[in-house]
Write an enzyme that holds these catalytic residues in place. Sequence first.
Site, PDB file in Angstrom:
ATOM      1  N   PRO A  87     -24.430  44.209 -34.220  1.00 27.38           N
ATOM      2  CG  PRO A  87     -26.084  43.088 -33.010  1.00 27.38           C
ATOM      3  CD  PRO A  87     -24.615  43.153 -33.235  1.00 27.38           C
ATOM      4  CD  GLU A 114     -27.013  37.997 -24.047  1.00 21.47           C
ATOM      5  OE1 GLU A 114     -27.679  39.042 -24.097  1.00 21.47           O
ATOM      6  OE2 GLU A 114     -27.348  36.955 -24.625  1.00 21.47           O
ATOM      7  NE  ARG A 152     -19.651  38.670 -55.841  1.00 16.29           N
ATOM      8  CZ  ARG A 152     -20.148  39.539 -56.687  1.00 16.29           C
ATOM      9  NH1 ARG A 152     -20.138  40.820 -56.412  1.00 16.29           N
ATOM     10  NH2 ARG A 152     -20.650  39.136 -57.830  1.00 16.29           N
ATOM     11  CG  ASP A 167     -22.160  42.325 -58.879  1.00 16.45           C
ATOM     12  OD1 ASP A 167     -22.491  41.413 -59.629  1.00 16.45           O
ATOM     13  OD2 ASP A 167     -21.246  42.243 -58.036  1.00 16.45           O
TER      14      ASP A 167
END
Length: 228
Positions: A87, A114, A152, A167
């Site tokens: 993150p 963690e 893709r 897309d």
Amino acid sequence: MRFDVLTLFPELIESHMSFSIMKRAVEDGIIEVHTVDPRDYTLDKHRKVDDTPYGGGAGMVLAPQPYVDCYEGVNKLDNSITIMMTPQGEPYNDKIANELAQYNQIIILCGHYEGFDERIREIIKPREISIGDYVLTGGELPALCLIDSVSRKIDGTLGKIESARDDSFSDGLLEYPQYTKPREYRGLKVPEVLLNGNHKLIEEFRMEQKIVRTKTKRPDLWEKWRGK
Ligand code: ADE
């Protein structure tokens, strides 16, 4: 394109690769996905991959030795990149997916618990990528988002390369609305312009729709597109 995924839960990765377009891409030899488990590189009899944090605090931290040894055991091809799913990384988007699709090999580190002992970062020096500002229980779902979206982009993964070209995001705008049979459903009709075979008009209609959609659904993207 070859993916090597360091994960404590190889089945999570393998199961996604056994369905639909990803399965076909593997069978057709367009992508290869390999998993390696840092637990297999532990040196103690309990096969322990994590420990309590120095300085205290909740949770467990992934220890450096199993991850670094596991990483060093991966055969590196020419034109290879290493990515850590975290993150704390740069926010993932279509532009990064295009960039990554140029490599021959992507090695991905998935965390759990963690987080990683900081020395894993210092030794491996991966590019750090996040799939959004929220925290998941592990890096496997983020790794799959990356593998799927990069795959893709590679010629041959989709039926026709045009399906990726149109897309959402590929030109900075959202995709136009799509319709299939029947022509009318619950009183809702397919726009007339799509039925008359006039390709110039169809293209104009779709471009208008892309703009309307992007303006209303993603004003942030619209501002960026307008400023180009
Ligand atoms: N691991 C846990 N949460 C994540 C996120 N949002 N992106 C990438 N890796 C993660």
